[in-house]
Design a protein around this motif. Sequence first.
Motif, PDB file in Angstrom:
ATOM      1  N   LYS A 144       0.842  -1.193   0.000  1.00  0.00           N
ATOM      2  CA  LYS A 144       0.000   0.000   0.000  1.00  0.00           C
ATOM      3  C   LYS A 144       0.874   1.238   0.000  1.00  0.00           C
ATOM      4  O   LYS A 144       1.893   1.288   0.679  1.00  0.00           O
ATOM      5  N   LEU A 145       0.458   2.240  -0.760  1.00  0.00           N
ATOM      6  CA  LEU A 145       1.100   3.551  -0.700  1.00  0.00           C
ATOM      7  C   LEU A 145       0.215   4.410   0.186  1.00  0.00           C
ATOM      8  O   LEU A 145      -0.802   4.943  -0.243  1.00  0.00           O
ATOM      9  N   THR A 146       0.590   4.497   1.453  1.00  0.00           N
ATOM     10  CA  THR A 146      -0.199   5.252   2.417  1.00  0.00           C
ATOM     11  C   THR A 146       0.135   6.735   2.299  1.00  0.00           C
ATOM     12  O   THR A 146       1.192   7.105   1.787  1.00  0.00           O
ATOM     13  N   PRO A 147      -0.744   7.594   2.802  1.00  0.00           N
ATOM     14  CA  PRO A 147      -0.447   9.036   2.789  1.00  0.00           C
ATOM     15  C   PRO A 147       0.853   9.370   3.524  1.00  0.00           C
ATOM     16  O   PRO A 147       1.588  10.256   3.107  1.00  0.00           O
ATOM     17  N   GLU A 148       1.157   8.639   4.596  1.00  0.00           N
ATOM     18  CA  GLU A 148       2.387   8.887   5.348  1.00  0.00           C
ATOM     19  C   GLU A 148       3.618   8.578   4.507  1.00  0.00           C
ATOM     20  O   GLU A 148       4.592   9.332   4.516  1.00  0.00           O
ATOM     21  N   ILE A 149       3.577   7.454   3.787  1.00  0.00           N
ATOM     22  CA  ILE A 149       4.707   7.084   2.932  1.00  0.00           C
ATOM     23  C   ILE A 149       4.852   8.094   1.807  1.00  0.00           C
ATOM     24  O   ILE A 149       5.957   8.556   1.509  1.00  0.00           O
ATOM     25  N   GLU A 150       3.740   8.454   1.183  1.00  0.00           N
ATOM     26  CA  GLU A 150       3.781   9.415   0.083  1.00  0.00           C
ATOM     27  C   GLU A 150       4.307  10.769   0.563  1.00  0.00           C
ATOM     28  O   GLU A 150       5.126  11.400  -0.103  1.00  0.00           O
ATOM     29  N   PHE A 151       3.873  11.218   1.732  1.00  0.00           N
ATOM     30  CA  PHE A 151       4.356  12.476   2.291  1.00  0.00           C
ATOM     31  C   PHE A 151       5.861  12.406   2.554  1.00  0.00           C
ATOM     32  O   PHE A 151       6.602  13.346   2.275  1.00  0.00           O
ATOM     33  N   GLY A 152       6.318  11.274   3.088  1.00  0.00           N
ATOM     34  CA  GLY A 152       7.747  11.101   3.359  1.00  0.00           C
ATOM     35  C   GLY A 152       8.578  11.160   2.090  1.00  0.00           C
ATOM     36  O   GLY A 152       9.648  11.781   2.064  1.00  0.00           O
ATOM     37  N   ILE A 153       8.097  10.513   1.032  1.00  0.00           N
ATOM     38  CA  ILE A 153       8.803  10.543  -0.251  1.00  0.00           C
ATOM     39  C   ILE A 153       8.856  11.974  -0.783  1.00  0.00           C
ATOM     40  O   ILE A 153       9.919  12.458  -1.195  1.00  0.00           O
ATOM     41  N   ASN A 154       7.727  12.656  -0.761  1.00  0.00           N
ATOM     42  CA  ASN A 154       7.685  14.042  -1.246  1.00  0.00           C
ATOM     43  C   ASN A 154       8.586  14.957  -0.419  1.00  0.00           C
ATOM     44  O   ASN A 154       9.260  15.837  -0.967  1.00  0.00           O
ATOM     45  N   ALA A 155       8.600  14.759   0.889  1.00  0.00           N
ATOM     46  CA  ALA A 155       9.442  15.589   1.759  1.00  0.00           C
ATOM     47  C   ALA A 155      10.920  15.374   1.437  1.00  0.00           C
ATOM     48  O   ALA A 155      11.701  16.337   1.389  1.00  0.00           O
ATOM     49  N   GLU A 156      11.305  14.133   1.202  1.00  0.00           N
ATOM     50  CA  GLU A 156      12.701  13.845   0.864  1.00  0.00           C
ATOM     51  C   GLU A 156      13.073  14.429  -0.495  1.00  0.00           C
ATOM     52  O   GLU A 156      14.164  14.971  -0.667  1.00  0.00           O
ATOM     53  N   LEU A 157      12.172  14.324  -1.469  1.00  0.00           N
ATOM     54  CA  LEU A 157      12.443  14.901  -2.790  1.00  0.00           C
ATOM     55  C   LEU A 157      12.616  16.412  -2.690  1.00  0.00           C
ATOM     56  O   LEU A 157      13.503  16.988  -3.315  1.00  0.00           O
ATOM     57  N   THR A 158      11.784  17.050  -1.890  1.00  0.00           N
ATOM     58  CA  THR A 158      11.878  18.495  -1.690  1.00  0.00           C
ATOM     59  C   THR A 158      13.179  18.858  -0.981  1.00  0.00           C
ATOM     60  O   THR A 158      13.868  19.801  -1.368  1.00  0.00           O
ATOM     61  N   ARG A 159      13.517  18.100   0.029  1.00  0.00           N
ATOM     62  CA  ARG A 159      14.726  18.371   0.807  1.00  0.00           C
ATOM     63  C   ARG A 159      15.977  18.195  -0.035  1.00  0.00           C
ATOM     64  O   ARG A 159      16.883  19.033  -0.003  1.00  0.00           O
ATOM     65  N   LEU A 160      16.030  17.120  -0.818  1.00  0.00           N
ATOM     66  CA  LEU A 160      17.223  16.829  -1.611  1.00  0.00           C
ATOM     67  C   LEU A 160      17.350  17.726  -2.837  1.00  0.00           C
ATOM     68  O   LEU A 160      18.446  18.096  -3.225  1.00  0.00           O
ATOM     69  N   GLY A 161      16.231  18.017  -3.460  1.00  0.00           N
ATOM     70  CA  GLY A 161      16.256  18.810  -4.682  1.00  0.00           C
ATOM     71  C   GLY A 161      16.623  18.014  -5.915  1.00  0.00           C
ATOM     72  O   GLY A 161      16.674  18.548  -7.011  1.00  0.00           O
ATOM     73  N   HIS A 162      16.919  16.749  -5.742  1.00  0.00           N
ATOM     74  CA  HIS A 162      17.222  15.854  -6.866  1.00  0.00           C
ATOM     75  C   HIS A 162      16.928  14.420  -6.420  1.00  0.00           C
ATOM     76  O   HIS A 162      16.676  14.177  -5.245  1.00  0.00           O
ATOM     77  N   ILE A 163      16.980  13.499  -7.362  1.00  0.00           N
ATOM     78  CA  ILE A 163      16.717  12.096  -7.032  1.00  0.00           C
ATOM     79  C   ILE A 163      17.997  11.300  -7.273  1.00  0.00           C
ATOM     80  O   ILE A 163      18.452  11.186  -8.412  1.00  0.00           O
ATOM     81  N   PRO A 164      18.570  10.735  -6.209  1.00  0.00           N
ATOM     82  CA  PRO A 164      19.729   9.858  -6.400  1.00  0.00           C
ATOM     83  C   PRO A 164      19.329   8.644  -7.255  1.00  0.00           C
ATOM     84  O   PRO A 164      18.171   8.211  -7.248  1.00  0.00           O
ATOM     85  N   GLU A 165      20.272   8.088  -7.984  1.00  0.00           N
ATOM     86  CA  GLU A 165      19.999   6.992  -8.916  1.00  0.00           C
ATOM     87  C   GLU A 165      19.289   5.809  -8.246  1.00  0.00           C
ATOM     88  O   GLU A 165      18.317   5.279  -8.784  1.00  0.00           O
ATOM     89  N   THR A 166      19.748   5.401  -7.068  1.00  0.00           N
ATOM     90  CA  THR A 166      19.120   4.250  -6.410  1.00  0.00           C
ATOM     91  C   THR A 166      17.685   4.560  -6.001  1.00  0.00           C
ATOM     92  O   THR A 166      16.815   3.696  -6.083  1.00  0.00           O
ATOM     93  N   ASP A 167      17.445   5.787  -5.571  1.00  0.00           N
ATOM     94  CA  ASP A 167      16.083   6.172  -5.205  1.00  0.00           C
ATOM     95  C   ASP A 167      15.199   6.279  -6.440  1.00  0.00           C
ATOM     96  O   ASP A 167      14.023   5.925  -6.402  1.00  0.00           O
ATOM     97  N   PHE A 168      15.769   6.747  -7.556  1.00  0.00           N
ATOM     98  CA  PHE A 168      15.022   6.839  -8.802  1.00  0.00           C
ATOM     99  C   PHE A 168      14.572   5.445  -9.251  1.00  0.00           C
ATOM    100  O   PHE A 168      13.417   5.251  -9.642  1.00  0.00           O
TER     101      PHE A 168
END
Length: 64
Positions: free
Chosen positions: A19-43
């Motif tokens: 399941k993609l829960t709202p908490e998981i989705e928020f965490g992913i979005n927060a990390e993307l915002t914080r990093l400003g880019h997507i590392p290859e492994t995360d991509f």
Amino acid sequence: MYSTHAIRKLVEKALYVRKLTPEIEFGINAELTRLGHIPETDFEALELLMSEMDAGRIQSVPLQ
């Protein structure tokens, strides 16, 4: 959740619970915002998550 590969860990959690829960989705979005880019492994992890969702094996859970 500001550790290395946090996005990958969140994707692993979504794959584990199927399941993609709202908490998981928020965490992913927060990390993307914080990093400003997507590392290859995360991509690659995000690609896997999207393909699993497209195949119907991962359910998106709406906010309640």
